[in-house]
Design a protein around this motif. Structure first.
Motif, PDB file in Angstrom:
ATOM      1  N   GLU A 190     -32.005 -32.795 -33.872  1.00 55.54           N
ATOM      2  CA  GLU A 190     -31.665 -31.766 -32.890  1.00 55.54           C
ATOM      3  C   GLU A 190     -32.769 -30.713 -32.804  1.00 55.54           C
ATOM      4  N   CYS A 191     -33.328 -30.327 -33.964  1.00 58.23           N
ATOM      5  CA  CYS A 191     -34.414 -29.334 -33.968  1.00 58.23           C
ATOM      6  C   CYS A 191     -35.651 -29.862 -33.251  1.00 58.23           C
ATOM      7  N   PHE A 192     -36.045 -31.090 -33.557  1.00 55.17           N
ATOM      8  CA  PHE A 192     -37.235 -31.663 -32.927  1.00 55.17           C
ATOM      9  C   PHE A 192     -37.036 -31.826 -31.418  1.00 55.17           C
ATOM     10  N   LYS A 193     -35.810 -32.154 -31.021  1.00 52.26           N
ATOM     11  CA  LYS A 193     -35.531 -32.307 -29.588  1.00 52.26           C
ATOM     12  C   LYS A 193     -35.726 -30.966 -28.871  1.00 52.26           C
ATOM     13  N   LYS A 194     -35.234 -29.882 -29.473  1.00 53.87           N
ATOM     14  CA  LYS A 194     -35.399 -28.558 -28.863  1.00 53.87           C
ATOM     15  C   LYS A 194     -36.868 -28.157 -28.816  1.00 53.87           C
ATOM     16  N   ALA A 195     -37.616 -28.489 -29.868  1.00 52.70           N
ATOM     17  CA  ALA A 195     -39.047 -28.166 -29.881  1.00 52.70           C
ATOM     18  C   ALA A 195     -39.798 -28.975 -28.834  1.00 52.70           C
ATOM     19  N   LEU A 196     -39.419 -30.257 -28.684  1.00 53.35           N
ATOM     20  CA  LEU A 196     -40.072 -31.110 -27.681  1.00 53.35           C
ATOM     21  C   LEU A 196     -39.798 -30.630 -26.260  1.00 53.35           C
ATOM     22  N   ASP A 197     -38.666 -30.009 -26.038  1.00 61.60           N
ATOM     23  CA  ASP A 197     -38.387 -29.444 -24.719  1.00 61.60           C
ATOM     24  C   ASP A 197     -39.404 -28.358 -24.363  1.00 61.60           C
ATOM     25  N   LEU A 198     -39.951 -27.718 -25.404  1.00 60.23           N
ATOM     26  CA  LEU A 198     -40.943 -26.660 -25.197  1.00 60.23           C
ATOM     27  C   LEU A 198     -42.366 -27.205 -25.144  1.00 60.23           C
ATOM     28  N   ASP A 199     -42.596 -28.372 -25.787  1.00 58.48           N
ATOM     29  CA  ASP A 199     -43.944 -28.971 -25.804  1.00 58.48           C
ATOM     30  C   ASP A 199     -43.807 -30.492 -25.879  1.00 58.48           C
ATOM     31  N   PRO A 200     -43.517 -31.155 -24.748  1.00 61.85           N
ATOM     32  CA  PRO A 200     -43.200 -32.589 -24.747  1.00 61.85           C
ATOM     33  C   PRO A 200     -44.309 -33.500 -25.242  1.00 61.85           C
ATOM     34  N   GLU A 201     -45.569 -33.095 -25.129  1.00 61.56           N
ATOM     35  CA  GLU A 201     -46.680 -33.977 -25.488  1.00 61.56           C
ATOM     36  C   GLU A 201     -47.202 -33.734 -26.904  1.00 61.56           C
ATOM     37  N   ASN A 202     -46.535 -32.889 -27.656  1.00 58.04           N
ATOM     38  CA  ASN A 202     -47.014 -32.558 -29.002  1.00 58.04           C
ATOM     39  C   ASN A 202     -46.976 -33.799 -29.898  1.00 58.04           C
ATOM     40  N   PRO A 203     -48.120 -34.243 -30.435  1.00 60.18           N
ATOM     41  CA  PRO A 203     -48.163 -35.489 -31.228  1.00 60.18           C
ATOM     42  C   PRO A 203     -47.285 -35.437 -32.470  1.00 60.18           C
ATOM     43  N   GLU A 204     -47.377 -34.329 -33.218  1.00 58.88           N
ATOM     44  CA  GLU A 204     -46.622 -34.221 -34.459  1.00 58.88           C
ATOM     45  C   GLU A 204     -45.124 -34.268 -34.190  1.00 58.88           C
ATOM     46  N   LEU A 205     -44.683 -33.579 -33.150  1.00 55.69           N
ATOM     47  CA  LEU A 205     -43.260 -33.537 -32.855  1.00 55.69           C
ATOM     48  C   LEU A 205     -42.734 -34.883 -32.368  1.00 55.69           C
ATOM     49  N   ASN A 206     -43.518 -35.587 -31.577  1.00 52.62           N
ATOM     50  CA  ASN A 206     -43.108 -36.919 -31.146  1.00 52.62           C
ATOM     51  C   ASN A 206     -42.917 -37.835 -32.353  1.00 52.62           C
ATOM     52  N   SER A 207     -43.828 -37.731 -33.322  1.00 53.23           N
ATOM     53  CA  SER A 207     -43.702 -38.534 -34.545  1.00 53.23           C
ATOM     54  C   SER A 207     -42.466 -38.131 -35.340  1.00 53.23           C
ATOM     55  N   SER A 208     -42.279 -36.832 -35.513  1.00 56.21           N
ATOM     56  CA  SER A 208     -41.165 -36.340 -36.324  1.00 56.21           C
ATOM     57  C   SER A 208     -39.823 -36.690 -35.703  1.00 56.21           C
ATOM     58  N   TYR A 209     -39.728 -36.557 -34.388  1.00 59.09           N
ATOM     59  CA  TYR A 209     -38.481 -36.883 -33.690  1.00 59.09           C
ATOM     60  C   TYR A 209     -38.170 -38.375 -33.837  1.00 59.09           C
ATOM     61  N   ALA A 210     -39.175 -39.217 -33.663  1.00 57.78           N
ATOM     62  CA  ALA A 210     -38.972 -40.665 -33.796  1.00 57.78           C
ATOM     63  C   ALA A 210     -38.551 -41.027 -35.218  1.00 57.78           C
ATOM     64  N   ILE A 211     -39.168 -40.395 -36.211  1.00 51.93           N
ATOM     65  CA  ILE A 211     -38.836 -40.682 -37.615  1.00 51.93           C
ATOM     66  C   ILE A 211     -37.407 -40.248 -37.927  1.00 51.93           C
ATOM     67  N   ALA A 212     -36.996 -39.071 -37.400  1.00 53.36           N
ATOM     68  CA  ALA A 212     -35.630 -38.602 -37.634  1.00 53.36           C
ATOM     69  C   ALA A 212     -34.614 -39.587 -37.070  1.00 53.36           C
ATOM     70  N   VAL A 213     -34.862 -40.101 -35.864  1.00 52.83           N
ATOM     71  CA  VAL A 213     -33.951 -41.069 -35.250  1.00 52.83           C
ATOM     72  C   VAL A 213     -33.949 -42.373 -36.058  1.00 52.83           C
ATOM     73  N   PHE A 214     -35.132 -42.807 -36.495  1.00 53.10           N
ATOM     74  CA  PHE A 214     -35.247 -44.019 -37.317  1.00 53.10           C
ATOM     75  C   PHE A 214     -34.439 -43.868 -38.604  1.00 53.10           C
ATOM     76  N   LYS A 215     -34.545 -42.710 -39.246  1.00 53.66           N
ATOM     77  CA  LYS A 215     -33.800 -42.465 -40.484  1.00 53.66           C
ATOM     78  C   LYS A 215     -32.303 -42.512 -40.235  1.00 53.66           C
ATOM     79  N   LEU A 216     -31.872 -41.935 -39.120  1.00 55.01           N
ATOM     80  CA  LEU A 216     -30.452 -41.941 -38.790  1.00 55.01           C
ATOM     81  C   LEU A 216     -29.930 -43.367 -38.647  1.00 55.01           C
ATOM     82  N   GLU A 217     -30.700 -44.225 -38.028  1.00 53.21           N
ATOM     83  CA  GLU A 217     -30.284 -45.618 -37.859  1.00 53.21           C
ATOM     84  C   GLU A 217     -30.155 -46.311 -39.210  1.00 53.21           C
TER      85      GLU A 217
END
Length: 503
Positions: A190-217
């Motif tokens: 949820e935190c990474f999603k809110k941050a990505l709304d502010l900076d959608p192309e940020n490389p670190e955030l795209n990685s972190s958001y994907a990893i968080a979703v992967f961990k959840l699965e």
């Protein structure tokens, strides 16, 4: 803190002293009043001390090991965040001086990186300083850092600068939640999603958001594997091609989707990028182990344990590999026996694999005495080695361990039941432990597998004698339970349960 601020605090102390000397009967301690007021203000800050990281008991040593690996082997750009978390872990260990030293390192590292929003990134460091000095009873210094936080927030009070402050808060909170405890992945997402709304192309955030979703699965063990993380990991790998952690997770996801050939390409690419990163090596080994490339997994894990010899997780993974090797050798021995071939070499190799598994499980439980899954696996492996006294002692030892979760109790009794059923041939004890699993209503793979095994055992007893009281009573007990459970994605749950999400 300005001269006027110090003067104001001094006046408060003087007035308190005067009130006390004037003979007031009510005890008056201005220091306590100031500390209480300070605590009220600190709880409103956004930082590690207010992010509710302790809703589950953390494994501090494991968190610190992971952070040290990241400092040693990963990009230096975000080390200030790592030092921030280390400061908080030091506070949890009640080492306030070490916590302060880590915050100094966070400040120093932040000054070394080129960024336009240094002040926005500093605000969480200053908030942590304020909390640490509060706990050290340095009230004046705590107020000083509280004032620094307020001044920065005033600078970023209005858009568009406000977005920079929000971006840093969401990013660092998400990073902390993801690093601190895997089961915080939903909040991190949820935190990474809110941050990505502010900076959608940020490389670190795209990685972190994907990893968080992967961990959840991965943690959602009672549902079929989800595919939400797959396009996110692919996108993150494209945006940030140097992120080897994303690549190794993408390789594992390809493996989940039955495309191991493409997965192996990403695994080897990640391994080439950071060949001496123990955290990454453990996931590379996981890919190899699931692909039945057991020798390759052992080779990778031996390198990881060379780099981090006291990691209980790595020793546990090595034990899993040797268990798989033992199973493969047993299957080969059966085939050889059917073909009237000599099986002596297989017998020796099986004994070596069992001994190696026991060695690494003993190391895992030595380095982390609360590692319940490793203790259970060790008890079962003692059973494999026909060391029944050690197995019995270990099972009883686990039962006396404090703070066992419902899932851990189910895991323990399921493995204990299987041990009694297949190793000691004690039917009554086996039934007792199956019942213990089923009485815990938590819907897990352990309970589901115990249900299957219980039905099979009851039917086996009644097949031999349809009037057998034990079999009838056991079957009645099974039907009395509420078994409306979601279907799991379980392929095969052996009685030595494998924890794939230890990290």
């Amino acid at each position: 803190m300005t001269g006027s601020d110090k003067y104001r605090l001094s006046c408060w102390f003087i007035r308190g002293s005067q009130a006390f000397r004037a003979g007031h009967h009510t005890e008056f301690n201005m220091s306590d009043v100031l500390k209480k007021s300070l605590k009220s203000r600190l709880t409103k800050l956004q930082c590690h001390f207010t992010w509710n990281l302790l809703d589950e008991e953390p494994d501090i040593a494991k968190v610190k090991d992971r952070l040290y690996d990241q400092i040693a082997f990963l990009d230096a750009t975000f080390k200030y965040r790592i030092y921030n978390i280390l400061a908080y872990t030091s506070y949890l260990n009640e080492d306030y001086e070490e916590a302060t030293a880590y915050l100094h390192k966070a400040e120093e590292q932040l000054q070394e990186i080129e960024t336009q929003d240094t002040y926005a990134k500093s605000v969480i460091i200053y908030a942590n300083y304020a909390w640490i000095f509060y706990h050290r009873n340095h009230i004046i210094k705590a107020y000083m850092y509280l004032k620094k936080v307020r001044e920065i927030r005033e600078q970023y009070e209005f858009p568009p600068k406000e977005n920079a402050l929000l971006f840093e808060m969401y990013s660092e909170k998400g990073f902390c939640l993801l690093t601190f405890h895997g089961r915080h992945s939903e909040r991190a997402k949820e935190c990474f999603k809110k941050a990505l709304d502010l900076d959608p192309e940020n490389p670190e955030l795209n990685s972190s958001y994907a990893i968080a979703v992967f961990k959840l699965e991965g943690y959602n063990c009672l549902k079929k594997p989800l595919d939400e993380s797959f396009p996110l990991l692919k996108q993150a790998a494209q945006i940030n091609p140097k992120d080897t952690v994303v690549k190794v997770f993408l390789g594992l996801k390809y493996q989940d989707l039955n495309n191991s050939k493409e997965g192996l390409r990403f695994i080897e690419d990640a391994l080439h990028g950071t060949p001496e990163f123990p955290y990454l090596l453990s996931y590379v080994a996981k890919f190899y182990r699931r692909e039945k490339m057991t020798d390759e997994a052992i080779l990778v894990l031996n390198e990881a344990t060379r780099l981090n010899p006291t990691s209980s997780h790595l020793h546990h993974q090595l034990a899993q590999c040797y268990k798989k090797k033992m199973t493969a050798l047993k299957n080969s021995a059966r085939k050889a026996k059917l073909q009237a071939q000599c099986t002596r070499a297989y017998t020796e190799d099986i004994a070596d694999a069992v001994a190696s598994a026991i060695f690494h499980l003993e190391k895992a439980t030595e380095y982390k005495p609360t590692f319940v899954t490793a203790h259970i696996a060790l008890a079962c492996m003692y059973g494999r080695a026909k060391q029944y006294q050690k197995a019995d002692e270990r099972f009883h030892q686990i039962l006396t361990m404090g703070n066992l979760t419902q899932e851990e109790k189910q895991d323990l009794h399921l493995n204990w039941a299987q041990y009694e059923q297949y190793k000691t041939n004690c039917q009554s004890e086996s039934i007792k432990h199956y019942k213990e699993v089923l009485l815990i209503k938590c819907p897990t793979i352990f309970r589901e597998f115990a249900l299957q095994q219980s039905k099979s055992l009851a039917e086996e007893i009644l097949t031999k004698n349809q009037f057998n009281d034990t079999g009838i009573d056991f079957l009645d007990f099974i039907h009395e339970q509420d078994f409306i459970l979601p279907k799991s994605a379980m392929n095969d749950v052996p009685y030595e349960h494998n924890s794939e999400n230890e990290e």
